[in-house]
Design a protein around this motif. Structure first.
Motif, PDB file in Angstrom:
ATOM      1  N   MET A  87     -41.113 -27.432 -13.758  1.00  0.00           N
ATOM      2  CA  MET A  87     -40.614 -26.052 -13.784  1.00  0.00           C
ATOM      3  C   MET A  87     -39.357 -25.906 -12.933  1.00  0.00           C
ATOM      4  O   MET A  87     -38.403 -25.220 -13.325  1.00  0.00           O
ATOM      5  N   ILE A  88     -39.339 -26.536 -11.767  1.00  0.00           N
ATOM      6  CA  ILE A  88     -38.178 -26.410 -10.870  1.00  0.00           C
ATOM      7  C   ILE A  88     -36.935 -27.013 -11.517  1.00  0.00           C
ATOM      8  O   ILE A  88     -35.844 -26.430 -11.464  1.00  0.00           O
ATOM      9  N   ILE A  89     -37.095 -28.164 -12.194  1.00  0.00           N
ATOM     10  CA  ILE A  89     -35.945 -28.802 -12.862  1.00  0.00           C
ATOM     11  C   ILE A  89     -35.450 -27.904 -13.998  1.00  0.00           C
ATOM     12  O   ILE A  89     -34.246 -27.709 -14.184  1.00  0.00           O
ATOM     13  N   PHE A  90     -36.389 -27.304 -14.741  1.00  0.00           N
ATOM     14  CA  PHE A  90     -36.021 -26.402 -15.836  1.00  0.00           C
ATOM     15  C   PHE A  90     -35.229 -25.205 -15.292  1.00  0.00           C
ATOM     16  O   PHE A  90     -34.182 -24.835 -15.828  1.00  0.00           O
ATOM     17  N   ILE A  91     -35.718 -24.601 -14.199  1.00  0.00           N
ATOM     18  CA  ILE A  91     -35.042 -23.434 -13.600  1.00  0.00           C
ATOM     19  C   ILE A  91     -33.656 -23.841 -13.099  1.00  0.00           C
ATOM     20  O   ILE A  91     -32.665 -23.127 -13.297  1.00  0.00           O
ATOM     21  N   PHE A  92     -33.581 -25.013 -12.474  1.00  0.00           N
ATOM     22  CA  PHE A  92     -32.299 -25.485 -11.949  1.00  0.00           C
ATOM     23  C   PHE A  92     -31.277 -25.667 -13.087  1.00  0.00           C
ATOM     24  O   PHE A  92     -30.130 -25.226 -12.983  1.00  0.00           O
ATOM     25  N   LEU A  93     -31.735 -26.280 -14.197  1.00  0.00           N
ATOM     26  CA  LEU A  93     -30.817 -26.509 -15.314  1.00  0.00           C
ATOM     27  C   LEU A  93     -30.374 -25.185 -15.940  1.00  0.00           C
ATOM     28  O   LEU A  93     -29.196 -24.993 -16.244  1.00  0.00           O
ATOM     29  N   LEU A  94     -31.330 -24.252 -16.095  1.00  0.00           N
ATOM     30  CA  LEU A  94     -31.023 -22.947 -16.697  1.00  0.00           C
ATOM     31  C   LEU A  94     -30.028 -22.168 -15.833  1.00  0.00           C
ATOM     32  O   LEU A  94     -29.023 -21.647 -16.332  1.00  0.00           O
ATOM     33  N   SER A  95     -30.298 -22.116 -14.500  1.00  0.00           N
ATOM     34  CA  SER A  95     -29.377 -21.356 -13.631  1.00  0.00           C
ATOM     35  C   SER A  95     -28.016 -22.043 -13.552  1.00  0.00           C
ATOM     36  O   SER A  95     -26.985 -21.362 -13.520  1.00  0.00           O
ATOM     37  N   SER A  96     -27.999 -23.381 -13.562  1.00  0.00           N
ATOM     38  CA  SER A  96     -26.708 -24.083 -13.531  1.00  0.00           C
ATOM     39  C   SER A  96     -25.898 -23.751 -14.775  1.00  0.00           C
ATOM     40  O   SER A  96     -24.688 -23.534 -14.701  1.00  0.00           O
ATOM     41  N   TYR A  97     -26.592 -23.682 -15.913  1.00  0.00           N
ATOM     42  CA  TYR A  97     -25.897 -23.362 -17.167  1.00  0.00           C
ATOM     43  C   TYR A  97     -25.275 -21.973 -17.103  1.00  0.00           C
ATOM     44  O   TYR A  97     -24.120 -21.768 -17.434  1.00  0.00           O
ATOM     45  N   PHE A  98     -26.074 -20.978 -16.593  1.00  0.00           N
ATOM     46  CA  PHE A  98     -25.560 -19.595 -16.526  1.00  0.00           C
ATOM     47  C   PHE A  98     -24.409 -19.483 -15.518  1.00  0.00           C
ATOM     48  O   PHE A  98     -23.416 -18.803 -15.783  1.00  0.00           O
ATOM     49  N   ILE A  99     -24.539 -20.151 -14.376  1.00  0.00           N
ATOM     50  CA  ILE A  99     -23.470 -20.089 -13.358  1.00  0.00           C
ATOM     51  C   ILE A  99     -22.190 -20.705 -13.922  1.00  0.00           C
ATOM     52  O   ILE A  99     -21.097 -20.137 -13.833  1.00  0.00           O
ATOM     53  N   PHE A 100     -22.363 -21.872 -14.550  1.00  0.00           N
ATOM     54  CA  PHE A 100     -21.201 -22.563 -15.099  1.00  0.00           C
ATOM     55  C   PHE A 100     -20.544 -21.718 -16.198  1.00  0.00           C
ATOM     56  O   PHE A 100     -19.324 -21.546 -16.234  1.00  0.00           O
ATOM     57  N   SER A 101     -21.384 -21.129 -17.076  1.00  0.00           N
ATOM     58  CA  SER A 101     -20.843 -20.307 -18.162  1.00  0.00           C
ATOM     59  C   SER A 101     -20.135 -19.075 -17.615  1.00  0.00           C
ATOM     60  O   SER A 101     -19.098 -18.656 -18.134  1.00  0.00           O
ATOM     61  N   SER A 102     -20.699 -18.459 -16.554  1.00  0.00           N
ATOM     62  CA  SER A 102     -20.068 -17.268 -15.958  1.00  0.00           C
ATOM     63  C   SER A 102     -18.715 -17.638 -15.370  1.00  0.00           C
ATOM     64  O   SER A 102     -17.738 -16.890 -15.505  1.00  0.00           O
ATOM     65  N   MET A 154     -16.785 -19.932 -16.324  1.00  0.00           N
ATOM     66  CA  MET A 154     -15.837 -20.193 -17.410  1.00  0.00           C
ATOM     67  C   MET A 154     -15.493 -18.912 -18.170  1.00  0.00           C
ATOM     68  O   MET A 154     -14.722 -18.933 -19.120  1.00  0.00           O
ATOM     69  N   GLY A 155     -16.144 -17.773 -17.792  1.00  0.00           N
ATOM     70  CA  GLY A 155     -15.805 -16.487 -18.391  1.00  0.00           C
ATOM     71  C   GLY A 155     -16.461 -16.208 -19.712  1.00  0.00           C
ATOM     72  O   GLY A 155     -16.032 -15.343 -20.461  1.00  0.00           O
ATOM     73  N   GLU A 156     -17.559 -16.918 -20.045  1.00  0.00           N
ATOM     74  CA  GLU A 156     -18.194 -16.725 -21.351  1.00  0.00           C
ATOM     75  C   GLU A 156     -19.016 -15.443 -21.428  1.00  0.00           C
ATOM     76  O   GLU A 156     -19.122 -14.831 -22.469  1.00  0.00           O
ATOM     77  N   PHE A 157     -19.668 -15.063 -20.296  1.00  0.00           N
ATOM     78  CA  PHE A 157     -20.611 -13.939 -20.345  1.00  0.00           C
ATOM     79  C   PHE A 157     -20.011 -12.641 -19.822  1.00  0.00           C
ATOM     80  O   PHE A 157     -20.734 -11.720 -19.531  1.00  0.00           O
ATOM     81  N   PHE A 158     -18.722 -12.546 -19.668  1.00  0.00           N
ATOM     82  CA  PHE A 158     -18.153 -11.293 -19.184  1.00  0.00           C
ATOM     83  C   PHE A 158     -17.991 -10.321 -20.336  1.00  0.00           C
ATOM     84  O   PHE A 158     -17.374 -10.612 -21.342  1.00  0.00           O
ATOM     85  N   ASP A 159     -18.645  -9.202 -20.167  1.00  0.00           N
ATOM     86  CA  ASP A 159     -18.745  -8.267 -21.270  1.00  0.00           C
ATOM     87  C   ASP A 159     -18.996  -6.892 -20.647  1.00  0.00           C
ATOM     88  O   ASP A 159     -19.789  -6.771 -19.715  1.00  0.00           O
ATOM     89  N   ASN A 160     -18.360  -5.859 -21.138  1.00  0.00           N
ATOM     90  CA  ASN A 160     -18.523  -4.515 -20.567  1.00  0.00           C
ATOM     91  C   ASN A 160     -19.954  -4.012 -20.682  1.00  0.00           C
ATOM     92  O   ASN A 160     -20.420  -3.241 -19.863  1.00  0.00           O
ATOM     93  N   PHE A 161     -20.702  -4.454 -21.731  1.00  0.00           N
ATOM     94  CA  PHE A 161     -22.070  -3.969 -21.948  1.00  0.00           C
ATOM     95  C   PHE A 161     -23.063  -4.578 -20.964  1.00  0.00           C
ATOM     96  O   PHE A 161     -24.154  -4.072 -20.797  1.00  0.00           O
TER      97      PHE A 161
END
Ligand SMILES: [Cu+2]
Length: 222
Positions: free
Chosen positions: A30-45, A47-54
């Protein structure tokens, strides 16, 4: 038995240690899964992928990041509590013995014997810091209770392959439960820094079916 250069737990010899091993593997997954998921979101943020007014002041998003960690914590808490209660449960012991820590040796009182047996460190090159003058013979496939105490300072009686570790405090009795599912020899050491010779307090237990049969016959006759 401890193995040279081993990075993980020792092989389990008791049902309690098997549950601890399972819980360790489960929580690490579970910890590895959470680490990979949060790393993906941090990295994507970044890179500007999730910036959205909504996504600003979005109630759905806030609910998601509040409830998802709660769910993960519940998944971790349930097996953790199960293991905790399993290791502390009395399970009607058929045999009780007393363990006393001294500076720097262990003594064992088997209740039916009149004297305590002292178990000192035996210096031998065969097994470094893991050999004793008197080993403890116990029945396998039986629920055994150990009452743990100390005569001087705080020690800790620990057998890693059986998932057992208990502080030995002077003037206080703690209890540990042992149940071996194999006929084998297992070792442990004092796990509380208790003085100059703390490293020289090994524990050696031998579990055998012969003692199980003997104690069964003894109980049936009495
Ligand atoms: Cu000690």
């Amino acid at each position: 038995m401890p193995i040279w250069m081993s990075l993980s737990f020792q092989n389990s010899f008791s049902p309690e240690m098997e549950s601890i091993n399972f819980f360790h593997d489960f929580s690490m997954t579970m910890i590895i899964f959470i680490f990979l998921l949060s790393s993906y979101f941090i990295f994507s943020s970044l890179m500007g992928e999730f910036f959205d007014n909504f996504s600003i002041e979005s109630h759905e998003l806030e609910l998601f990041w509040t409830f998802t960690p709660t769910l993960f914590l519940m998944f971790l808490a349930i097996p953790s509590m199960k293991v905790l209660y399993m290791t502390e449960d009395s399970q009607k012991p058929c045999f009780t013995f007393k363990i006393t820590g001294h500076q720097w040796y262990w003594s064992y009182d088997f209740m039916n014997c009149l004297e305590e047996v002292d178990s000192f460190y035996d210096s031998s090159l065969m097994s470094r810091l893991l050999k004793v003058s008197n080993v403890v013979n116990l029945p396998s496939f039986s629920n055994i209770r150990g009452l743990v105490t100390s005569s001087d300072v705080i020690h800790s009686w620990s057998i890693p392959s059986m998932g057992v570790k208990s502080d030995c405090s002077p003037g206080r009795l703690n209890q540990v439960f042992l149940m071996s599912k194999l006929n084998m020899l297992t070792v442990g050491q004092c796990s509380e820094i208790c003085g100059a010779n703390h490293s020289f307090m090994p524990i050696v237990l031998i579990f055998s079916i012969v003692l199980t049969i003997f104690s069964f016959v003894n109980t049936s006759m009495s």
